[in-house]
Structure formats: C-alpha cells, structure tokens
Write a protein that holds these residues in place. Sequence first.
Motif, PDB file in Angstrom:
ATOM      1  N   PHE A 300       0.841  -1.200   0.000  1.00 30.72           N
ATOM      2  CA  PHE A 300       0.000   0.000   0.000  1.00 30.72           C
ATOM      3  C   PHE A 300       0.876   1.251   0.000  1.00 30.72           C
ATOM      4  CE2 PHE A 300      -3.140   2.855   2.312  1.00 30.72           C
ATOM      5  CZ  PHE A 300      -3.974   3.002   1.212  1.00 30.72           C
ATOM      6  N   PHE A 301       1.966   1.205   0.780  1.00 30.73           N
ATOM      7  CA  PHE A 301       2.886   2.336   0.813  1.00 30.73           C
ATOM      8  C   PHE A 301       3.639   2.463  -0.521  1.00 30.73           C
ATOM      9  CE2 PHE A 301       3.250   2.010   5.705  1.00 30.73           C
ATOM     10  CZ  PHE A 301       2.141   2.824   5.849  1.00 30.73           C
ATOM     11  N   GLU A 302       4.045   1.334  -1.074  1.00 29.93           N
ATOM     12  CA  GLU A 302       4.761   1.353  -2.362  1.00 29.93           C
ATOM     13  C   GLU A 302       3.899   1.930  -3.466  1.00 29.93           C
ATOM     14  OE1 GLU A 302       6.707  -2.209  -3.691  1.00 29.93           O
ATOM     15  OE2 GLU A 302       7.433  -2.694  -1.674  1.00 29.93           O
ATOM     16  N   CYS A 303       2.619   1.713  -3.365  1.00 29.20           N
ATOM     17  CA  CYS A 303       1.679   2.203  -4.391  1.00 29.20           C
ATOM     18  C   CYS A 303       1.127   3.583  -4.036  1.00 29.20           C
ATOM     19  CB  CYS A 303       0.537   1.213  -4.570  1.00 29.20           C
ATOM     20  SG  CYS A 303       1.051  -0.379  -5.238  1.00 29.20           S
ATOM     21  N   ASN A 304       1.822   4.280  -3.131  1.00 25.35           N
ATOM     22  CA  ASN A 304       1.450   5.651  -2.764  1.00 25.35           C
ATOM     23  C   ASN A 304       0.002   5.779  -2.287  1.00 25.35           C
ATOM     24  OD1 ASN A 304       4.029   6.784  -3.470  1.00 25.35           O
ATOM     25  ND2 ASN A 304       3.426   6.572  -5.616  1.00 25.35           N
ATOM     26  N   LEU A 305      -0.424   4.818  -1.473  1.00 20.64           N
ATOM     27  CA  LEU A 305      -1.761   4.812  -0.850  1.00 20.64           C
ATOM     28  C   LEU A 305      -2.883   4.697  -1.881  1.00 20.64           C
ATOM     29  CD1 LEU A 305      -1.275   7.600   1.881  1.00 20.64           C
ATOM     30  CD2 LEU A 305      -0.431   5.255   1.852  1.00 20.64           C
ATOM     31  N   ASN A 306      -2.560   4.139  -3.037  1.00 16.67           N
ATOM     32  CA  ASN A 306      -3.566   3.952  -4.085  1.00 16.67           C
ATOM     33  C   ASN A 306      -4.220   2.579  -3.904  1.00 16.67           C
ATOM     34  OD1 ASN A 306      -4.726   3.093  -6.684  1.00 16.67           O
ATOM     35  ND2 ASN A 306      -3.809   4.980  -7.493  1.00 16.67           N
ATOM     36  N   VAL A 307      -5.495   2.575  -3.531  1.00 20.45           N
ATOM     37  CA  VAL A 307      -6.192   1.328  -3.206  1.00 20.45           C
ATOM     38  C   VAL A 307      -6.294   0.408  -4.419  1.00 20.45           C
ATOM     39  CG1 VAL A 307      -8.387   0.336  -2.439  1.00 20.45           C
ATOM     40  CG2 VAL A 307      -7.505   2.401  -1.333  1.00 20.45           C
TER      41      VAL A 307
END
Length: 364
Positions: A300-307
């Motif tokens: 989730f952090f790696e994807c910049n909080l993008n669900v």
Amino acid sequence: MMTQKVIDVLEQAKDIIEDEFGYIEADGRVVYSSNPLSQNRVNTVAIDMIKTDTDLEIFEGRTYKVFRTQTDTYVLYINNTEPHAEKLLDMLNLVVMKAKEPASAYDKKLFIKNLLYDNILPGEIYTKARELHIATGATRVVFAIYIPNAKEIKDINVGEILTSIFPKSTKDFIIQLDNNILVFIKELKPGSTDEDAYKVARIILDTLNSELLLKAYIGIGSVVDDIKELSMSYKEAEAALKIGYIFEKDKYIVSYHKLGLGRLIYQMPTKLCEMFLEEVFKDVKLSDFDPELIQTVEMFFECNLNVSETARQLYIHRNTLVYRLDKIERMIGLDLRKFEDAIIFKMAMLVNQYLEYTKGNITF
C-alpha cells in the motif's frame, strides 16, 4: 634527501651521542644539526669533499664523511677527531639509510587505518602522509562493504577482487576490518561528485553479484578533497551501511546523504522510540500483525496509498484490501488511507526495526 623520518631518528641519536653531529646536503647546506646554532648554514668543507670525490676529511676538530647512494649524496659530520669518530658516522649512516627506505604497503595501510580511527594527532597527519608519499590533497571517497556470508566463502579474497576491478588504481587502499566488513578508499578524479561515487559502488556490487555470486551491501561516505577528512567519510560510510541495512535491507547501496528517516530514527534514544511505539500501538504490538497484513501495508505504501493499484499488485479484490485496512484501523485507530495516519504507521514500522536491531534481533 632529508625527510621528517630522518630528522626524527637523528633527534633520537642525540640521547646517545654527546658530541655535536649533523647532516649536510650535496649543496653544502646543513639541514640537520644536534646543535641548533649550526643548522641551515652552508658548509664549504662538505662542498669541496663532494667536488673532489674525497670520502673522509678531518678539519678544525670535526670528522666529515661522504655517503653516496644511487639517488642521493650527503655528508655526515661529528665534532670528534678520535679514531672511533668514523665508526660513529658509519653507525649514524645506517640509521639514516633505514629511515630513507621507501614506505612499505604495510606502513601506508597502518597509517590509513590509524587515520580512519582518529589515532593520529591532526598536526601529524600531513607530515606522516608526506613521509609515506601519500597525496594529501587528492579527491577520495570511502566505501564500507559488508558481505554477510564472507565466513562461508573459501579461496576468495575480496580485496584482490577490488584490485582486479580497478587494476590501474595504485593509489587506492583496502582495509579489512573483520571477516565480514572491509573499507575501500578510492581515489577519484578532481571535481568528482556523490553521483560518481555511486557509479563506482555500482561497479563493485555488480562484479561481486554477477561474477562471484556474492551478496554485498555498500555504504558510501562523502567525497572529500583533503586527507584529514577521510575519517569523516569513513564514519559516514559506516553509518550509511548500518542504517541502510537496518531500515532498507532490500537496498544494497546506500549513500550517507540519502538516508532519509532512517538517519533520524538511528539518532533517537531507545527510550523515546519505545514510548513512541506504545503511543501508536497501545495494547497491540507490531508482532501481533500477521505477515499477510504487513505485506498488504508495505505494498500500500509502495503504491502511494492507491487502493486500486495495491489490490492489482496483490492480486486481490479491492474489497479485500479495504477489509484489511479497516482491520488495522480497528486494531490501532489509524486509517492508512489518510496521509497523516499512514506517516505515523510508517514511522512506527521503522522505529520497530531499529529497536529490533538494538536488541540484537537484526544482526549485522
């Protein structure tokens, strides 16, 4: 040629030889005398002896003797005309010749090691470096290299490997600190930057990984232009290596100038770190989170909080991801979809890693 090392040994001889004695260069200048009043004068007797190929001369209460080597000619004198005066000069010459011997690789390595550990007085650094023919104003950078499985490796000398990578670099130094860690001091071109140092580290890592299948971590210190600053670069490289290994173990090259939050946490008192974790997790511990939940948070952090992107990367339904995030919120009251809460949780994960290191659960 007179060096500081020659002066030092002649100074020590003053405690043994009571008569005045001295060293005269080929141009007749007295560059050393046990009597300061005789120093820096021009001695015409020595000049005449060298010009006329005279080896021994007694004049006005002094015995002079010329000594010639392949690279140097000089005269030693003593205020004594007894038969044993020549033997005293021969003895002095043995001491002088020993002091003039070129510095060995061992001497240079020992000097560099003492320099890194701050075991040399600042005022002696330049003098000692010149004695050993080590440039004081060269551009250099320090790499700290950690090889976790070094003890298991046989018949492989990492120092020799580094030498083979940079075969023309005769001014570099390799210092083995222990079985797992070595320090590589690389001379760079003047004007080199941190980016140039990173490129060198990349070459080292690629060679160790691809050709020898060695896993390695590299910490990079600052690029410095003064030999006095090598100690600082070494400490930075060592700190970068440790901090990078604790907080970003999947990152194999870490520069001291790009440590981010890890540097801040590494300098925090342990008690303060423990208080922070208690405040974030309350009655729960990070170890209570199952591996699947931790993996979800990291992605989730790696994807910049993008669900949506996180669900795609984890190959799960969006609702499954939302359920997991809601579960974390129920456990500790932090909604990771909110930036501020996500920052707090990220900090808590890093602080927890640091505490694990201080407890010895993360070995280095």
